[in-house]
Scaffold this motif. Structure first.
Motif, mmCIF file in Angstrom:
data_model
loop_
_atom_site.group_PDB
_atom_site.id
_atom_site.type_symbol
_atom_site.label_atom_id
_atom_site.label_comp_id
_atom_site.label_asym_id
_atom_site.label_seq_id
_atom_site.Cartn_x
_atom_site.Cartn_y
_atom_site.Cartn_z
ATOM 1 N N ASP A 1 0.855 -1.186 0.000
ATOM 2 C CA ASP A 1 0.000 0.000 0.000
ATOM 3 C C ASP A 1 0.894 1.240 0.000
ATOM 4 O OD1 ASP A 1 -2.543 -1.403 0.261
ATOM 5 O OD2 ASP A 1 -1.842 -1.910 2.268
ATOM 6 N N GLY A 2 0.312 2.374 -0.286
ATOM 7 C CA GLY A 2 1.087 3.611 -0.284
ATOM 8 C C GLY A 2 1.672 3.902 -1.648
ATOM 9 N N GLY A 3 2.484 4.937 -1.704
ATOM 10 C CA GLY A 3 3.031 5.404 -2.977
ATOM 11 C C GLY A 3 4.199 4.592 -3.485
ATOM 12 N N GLN A 4 4.947 3.942 -2.599
ATOM 13 C CA GLN A 4 6.131 3.180 -3.001
ATOM 14 C C GLN A 4 5.920 1.696 -2.734
ATOM 15 O OE1 GLN A 4 9.438 4.502 -4.286
ATOM 16 N NE2 GLN A 4 8.981 2.431 -4.937
ATOM 17 N N LEU A 5 5.755 0.907 -3.786
ATOM 18 C CA LEU A 5 5.572 -0.531 -3.645
ATOM 19 C C LEU A 5 6.927 -1.219 -3.679
ATOM 20 C CD1 LEU A 5 2.631 -1.134 -6.152
ATOM 21 C CD2 LEU A 5 2.495 -0.648 -3.711
ATOM 22 N N TYR A 6 7.141 -2.185 -2.783
ATOM 23 C CA TYR A 6 8.379 -2.953 -2.796
ATOM 24 C C TYR A 6 8.196 -4.271 -2.076
ATOM 25 C CZ TYR A 6 9.173 -1.053 1.933
ATOM 26 O OH TYR A 6 9.042 -0.701 3.250
ATOM 27 N N VAL A 7 9.100 -5.209 -2.395
ATOM 28 C CA VAL A 7 9.149 -6.508 -1.743
ATOM 29 C C VAL A 7 10.583 -6.725 -1.280
ATOM 30 C CG1 VAL A 7 8.946 -9.007 -2.053
ATOM 31 C CG2 VAL A 7 7.287 -7.504 -3.109
ATOM 32 N N VAL A 8 10.744 -7.191 -0.045
ATOM 33 C CA VAL A 8 12.058 -7.470 0.520
ATOM 34 C C VAL A 8 12.188 -8.984 0.648
ATOM 35 C CG1 VAL A 8 13.593 -7.117 2.491
ATOM 36 C CG2 VAL A 8 11.982 -5.304 1.820
ATOM 37 N N THR A 9 13.271 -9.532 0.085
ATOM 38 C CA THR A 9 13.537 -10.966 0.198
ATOM 39 C C THR A 9 14.918 -11.173 0.787
ATOM 40 O OG1 THR A 9 14.528 -11.171 -2.005
ATOM 41 C CG2 THR A 9 12.130 -11.495 -1.847
ATOM 42 N N GLU A 10 15.157 -12.406 1.234
ATOM 43 C CA GLU A 10 16.507 -12.706 1.681
ATOM 44 C C GLU A 10 17.432 -12.538 0.486
ATOM 45 O OE1 GLU A 10 17.572 -16.793 2.713
ATOM 46 O OE2 GLU A 10 15.865 -17.463 1.537
ATOM 47 N N TYR A 11 18.660 -12.158 0.762
ATOM 48 C CA TYR A 11 19.656 -11.997 -0.291
ATOM 49 C C TYR A 11 20.411 -13.309 -0.449
ATOM 50 C CZ TYR A 11 23.906 -10.594 -2.672
ATOM 51 O OH TYR A 11 24.958 -10.514 -3.553
ATOM 52 N N VAL A 12 20.415 -13.837 -1.663
ATOM 53 C CA VAL A 12 21.140 -15.064 -1.971
ATOM 54 C C VAL A 12 22.281 -14.664 -2.902
ATOM 55 C CG1 VAL A 12 21.015 -17.371 -2.957
ATOM 56 C CG2 VAL A 12 19.015 -16.404 -1.778
ATOM 57 N N PRO A 13 23.516 -14.635 -2.405
ATOM 58 C CA PRO A 13 24.637 -14.213 -3.247
ATOM 59 C C PRO A 13 24.876 -15.174 -4.403
ATOM 60 C CG PRO A 13 25.352 -14.582 -0.960
ATOM 61 C CD PRO A 13 23.927 -15.009 -1.064
ATOM 62 N N GLY A 14 25.353 -14.631 -5.486
ATOM 63 C CA GLY A 14 25.674 -15.449 -6.646
ATOM 64 C C GLY A 14 25.772 -14.583 -7.877
ATOM 65 N N PRO A 15 26.163 -15.175 -8.991
ATOM 66 C CA PRO A 15 26.274 -14.404 -10.230
ATOM 67 C C PRO A 15 24.894 -14.051 -10.753
ATOM 68 C CG PRO A 15 26.568 -16.728 -10.678
ATOM 69 C CD PRO A 15 26.474 -16.580 -9.176
ATOM 70 N N ASN A 16 24.815 -12.987 -11.567
ATOM 71 C CA ASN A 16 23.535 -12.721 -12.210
ATOM 72 C C ASN A 16 23.345 -13.739 -13.335
ATOM 73 O OD1 ASN A 16 24.678 -11.731 -14.682
ATOM 74 N ND2 ASN A 16 24.878 -9.692 -13.778
ATOM 75 N N LEU A 17 22.178 -13.762 -13.915
ATOM 76 C CA LEU A 17 21.856 -14.795 -14.907
ATOM 77 C C LEU A 17 22.790 -14.736 -16.112
ATOM 78 C CD1 LEU A 17 20.055 -17.125 -15.739
ATOM 79 C CD2 LEU A 17 18.417 -15.458 -16.639
ATOM 80 N N ASP A 18 23.087 -13.526 -16.614
ATOM 81 C CA ASP A 18 23.993 -13.414 -17.758
ATOM 82 C C ASP A 18 25.365 -13.996 -17.434
ATOM 83 O OD1 ASP A 18 22.113 -12.215 -19.412
ATOM 84 O OD2 ASP A 18 22.726 -10.187 -18.873
#
Length: 147
Positions: A79-96
């Protein structure tokens, strides 16, 4: 982040992990120093009620997914003006990087994927098939998200 300290909710943003059509994923940390991934939705999308309803459904569904399947959802601002989701951070390379290093894998090798990977793999990849593997033998499987 250009020398300034930025926050989303109670999280201090440390850097950008990735960008897409829906928003930007930031590496962040809470007051205790716990690193998390924060997906911030683009403001122009947040203004549309249909998008907000879809985002709420997806965030609710992500919170119900078993933790061994993906990064755990810690918090969601729906709700509100700024939508976001916080997840645990799983370190690793990006997909590329993972595909460049190891090429596509033939079968799922893991159930958790790094926070920097996009929420979907290329459209030519069938849902549930593995699209990349890293040197640690993890892979990204394309999820079937609600439309």
């Amino acid at each position: 982040m250009s020398g300034e300290t930025s926050h989303i909710g109670r999280y201090r943003l440390l850097g950008v992990l990735g960008r897409g059509g829906m928003g930007t994923v930031h590496l962040a940390e809470d007051a205790a120093g716990q690193r998390v991934a924060v997906k911030v939705i683009n403001p122009e999308l947040s203004q549309h009620e249909q998008f907000r309803m879809r985002f709420r459904r997806e965030a609710d569904a992500a919170q119900r997914v078993r933790r061994f399947c993906t990064a755990a959802v810690i918090e969601a601002a729906l709700d509100g003006g700024q939508l976001y989701v916080v997840t645990e951070y799983v370190p690793g390379p990006n997909l590329d990087e993972a595909v460049s290093q190891s090429g596509p894998c033939a079968a799922p090798a893991s159930t958790r994927w790094p926070s920097a990977w996009p929420p979907r793999s290329p459209p030519s990849t069938p849902p549930g098939s593995c699209t990349a593997t890293s040197s640690r033998r993890t892979c990204c499987c394309r999820p079937s998200a609600p439309a």
